[in-house]
Write an enzyme that holds these catalytic residues in place. Structure first.
Site, PDB file in Angstrom:
ATOM      1  N   GLY A 156      24.053 -35.672  22.893  1.00 12.99           N
ATOM      2  CA  GLY A 156      22.710 -36.081  23.058  1.00 12.99           C
ATOM      3  C   GLY A 156      21.981 -35.189  21.907  1.00 12.99           C
ATOM      4  O   GLY A 156      22.613 -35.085  20.886  1.00 12.99           O
ATOM      5  N   GLU A 157      20.956 -34.843  22.210  1.00 17.54           N
ATOM      6  CA  GLU A 157      20.060 -34.075  21.089  1.00 17.54           C
ATOM      7  C   GLU A 157      20.010 -32.656  21.727  1.00 17.54           C
ATOM      8  O   GLU A 157      19.185 -32.618  22.902  1.00 17.54           O
ATOM      9  CB  GLU A 157      18.701 -34.804  20.962  1.00 17.54           C
ATOM     10  CG  GLU A 157      17.604 -34.435  20.079  1.00 17.54           C
ATOM     11  CD  GLU A 157      18.359 -33.412  19.313  1.00 17.54           C
ATOM     12  OE1 GLU A 157      18.069 -32.237  19.301  1.00 17.54           O
ATOM     13  OE2 GLU A 157      18.888 -33.589  17.928  1.00 17.54           O
ATOM     14  N   SER A 158      20.548 -31.751  21.132  1.00 16.73           N
ATOM     15  CA  SER A 158      20.749 -30.257  21.648  1.00 16.73           C
ATOM     16  C   SER A 158      19.179 -29.513  21.857  1.00 16.73           C
ATOM     17  O   SER A 158      19.009 -29.097  22.978  1.00 16.73           O
ATOM     18  CB  SER A 158      21.510 -29.381  20.912  1.00 16.73           C
ATOM     19  OG  SER A 158      21.324 -29.203  19.449  1.00 16.73           O
TER      20      SER A 158
ATOM     21  N   CYS B 248      29.676 -32.587  21.555  1.00 14.89           N
ATOM     22  CA  CYS B 248      28.780 -32.781  20.387  1.00 14.89           C
ATOM     23  C   CYS B 248      27.545 -31.979  20.727  1.00 14.89           C
ATOM     24  O   CYS B 248      27.824 -30.687  20.358  1.00 14.89           O
ATOM     25  CB  CYS B 248      28.535 -34.300  20.331  1.00 14.89           C
ATOM     26  SG  CYS B 248      27.724 -34.519  18.674  1.00 14.89           S
TER      27      CYS B 248
ATOM     28  N   ARG C 151      24.810 -27.724  12.606  1.00 12.31           N
ATOM     29  CA  ARG C 151      24.331 -28.999  13.181  1.00 12.31           C
ATOM     30  C   ARG C 151      24.471 -30.168  12.328  1.00 12.31           C
ATOM     31  O   ARG C 151      24.000 -30.003  10.981  1.00 12.31           O
ATOM     32  CB  ARG C 151      22.796 -29.036  13.762  1.00 12.31           C
ATOM     33  CG  ARG C 151      22.863 -27.959  14.945  1.00 12.31           C
ATOM     34  CD  ARG C 151      21.342 -27.740  15.537  1.00 12.31           C
ATOM     35  NE  ARG C 151      20.827 -29.131  15.686  1.00 12.31           N
ATOM     36  CZ  ARG C 151      19.565 -29.398  15.821  1.00 12.31           C
ATOM     37  NH1 ARG C 151      18.659 -28.575  15.142  1.00 12.31           N
ATOM     38  NH2 ARG C 151      19.307 -30.647  16.129  1.00 12.31           N
TER      39      ARG C 151
ATOM     40  N   ILE D 180      29.211 -38.931  15.824  1.00 12.29           N
ATOM     41  CA  ILE D 180      27.847 -39.345  15.566  1.00 12.29           C
ATOM     42  C   ILE D 180      27.033 -38.072  15.487  1.00 12.29           C
ATOM     43  O   ILE D 180      26.537 -37.442  16.366  1.00 12.29           O
ATOM     44  CB  ILE D 180      27.272 -40.123  17.018  1.00 12.29           C
ATOM     45  CG1 ILE D 180      28.130 -41.336  17.350  1.00 12.29           C
ATOM     46  CG2 ILE D 180      25.633 -40.505  16.788  1.00 12.29           C
ATOM     47  CD1 ILE D 180      27.842 -42.066  18.595  1.00 12.29           C
ATOM     48  N   ARG D 181      26.417 -37.874  14.287  1.00  9.67           N
ATOM     49  CA  ARG D 181      25.535 -36.885  13.828  1.00  9.67           C
ATOM     50  C   ARG D 181      26.305 -35.716  14.504  1.00  9.67           C
ATOM     51  O   ARG D 181      25.519 -34.701  14.960  1.00  9.67           O
ATOM     52  CB  ARG D 181      24.225 -36.771  14.358  1.00  9.67           C
ATOM     53  CG  ARG D 181      23.216 -38.230  13.760  1.00  9.67           C
ATOM     54  CD  ARG D 181      21.958 -38.079  14.271  1.00  9.67           C
ATOM     55  NE  ARG D 181      21.432 -37.154  14.283  1.00  9.67           N
ATOM     56  CZ  ARG D 181      20.445 -36.383  15.113  1.00  9.67           C
ATOM     57  NH1 ARG D 181      20.258 -37.168  16.546  1.00  9.67           N
ATOM     58  NH2 ARG D 181      19.801 -35.302  15.406  1.00  9.67           N
TER      59      ARG D 181
ATOM     60  N   HIS E   5      32.778 -37.333  20.320  1.00 10.99           N
ATOM     61  CA  HIS E   5      32.419 -38.110  21.665  1.00 10.99           C
ATOM     62  C   HIS E   5      33.790 -38.673  22.508  1.00 10.99           C
ATOM     63  O   HIS E   5      33.859 -39.894  22.331  1.00 10.99           O
ATOM     64  CB  HIS E   5      31.138 -39.089  21.585  1.00 10.99           C
ATOM     65  CG  HIS E   5      29.920 -38.522  21.146  1.00 10.99           C
ATOM     66  ND1 HIS E   5      29.116 -38.032  22.184  1.00 10.99           N
ATOM     67  CD2 HIS E   5      29.510 -38.358  20.017  1.00 10.99           C
ATOM     68  CE1 HIS E   5      28.180 -37.782  21.345  1.00 10.99           C
ATOM     69  NE2 HIS E   5      28.194 -37.699  20.213  1.00 10.99           N
TER      70      HIS E   5
ATOM     71  N   GLU F 288      34.113 -39.147  25.551  1.00 12.09           N
ATOM     72  CA  GLU F 288      33.803 -40.202  26.319  1.00 12.09           C
ATOM     73  C   GLU F 288      33.493 -41.505  25.974  1.00 12.09           C
ATOM     74  O   GLU F 288      33.512 -42.592  26.799  1.00 12.09           O
ATOM     75  CB  GLU F 288      32.510 -39.568  27.306  1.00 12.09           C
ATOM     76  CG  GLU F 288      31.175 -39.622  26.401  1.00 12.09           C
ATOM     77  CD  GLU F 288      30.974 -38.692  25.108  1.00 12.09           C
ATOM     78  OE1 GLU F 288      29.846 -38.535  24.631  1.00 12.09           O
ATOM     79  OE2 GLU F 288      31.858 -37.792  25.016  1.00 12.09           O
TER      80      GLU F 288
END
Length: 192
Positions: free
Chosen positions: A47-49, A78, A105, A135-136, A171, A173
């Site tokens: 997600g977004e840490s 991630c 990051r 993803i990023r 990821h 998952e």
């Protein structure tokens, strides 16, 4: 049956829920500190840490997560890997400091640079190539003592075990391959 908490503040927690069910455990959403009680381990999803850390701080979850991680296994993917690291760069940010690694990051590029690659796993995962969705994604730039690398991409470690914890910079998952979730469940049963 093992009860695996999934930090459900933001990010890909629903995909982890399905992967944990397929791997043979009971997924438990965790949004408050008291929900950490009665689970055997925890997944911190991608997600977004910075967003997850802010929400965790607002919910009073940061210190309970640190305490939980001192006693129980955590699997960070991630953004979860960023949250577990002892050092975060690009830019520097707070973390839980539970896994002795340094991460950079967004090291593999922006959202438009996302990719799906096929990697050859180390013996512990066995089998054929493994699909990895980046993803990023962060890059692990330093490994602490005792870290075990299970998977590499472009020479960089992307799946690492350290003590009772496991981190992935991609990821797992988002793949139908449950080997990594099963590896985590196996570590939960070993009392590491």
């Amino acid at each position: 049956m093992k009860r695996i908490g999934i930090l459900a503040l933001q990010g890909a927690y629903e995909a982890h829920r399905k992967a944990i069910q397929r791997a043979g455990a009971i997924p438990v959403p965790v949004r408050m500190a008291e929900e950490l009680e009665g689970i055997d381990a925890l997944i911190i999803p991608g997600g977004e840490s910075t967003t997850m850390l802010k929400i965790a701080g607002d919910q009073g979850l940061v210190d309970p997560l640190r305490r939980f991680g001192r006693e129980h296994p955590i699997f960070g993917t991630c953004a979860g890997a960023i949250m577990l690291a002892t050092e975060v760069t690009n830019p520097a940010q707070e973390s839980l400091g539970l896994v002795d690694i340094s991460v950079e990051r967004n090291a593999y590029g922006r959202q438009v640079d996302s990719r799906v690659v096929h990697l050859t796993p180390e013996a512990a995962l066995g089998g054929d190539e493994l699909e990895a969705v980046f993803i990023r994604a962060p890059r692990i730039t330093r490994l602490g003592n005792g870290a075990k690398v299970y998977l590499r991409y472009q020479g960089d470690p992307v799946l690492v075990g350290s003590g009772r914890h496991i981190v992935a910079t991609f990821h797992p998952e988002l793949s139908d391959d449950d080997r990594i979730h099963k590896l985590f469940l196996d570590s939960v049963g070993n009392g590491k």
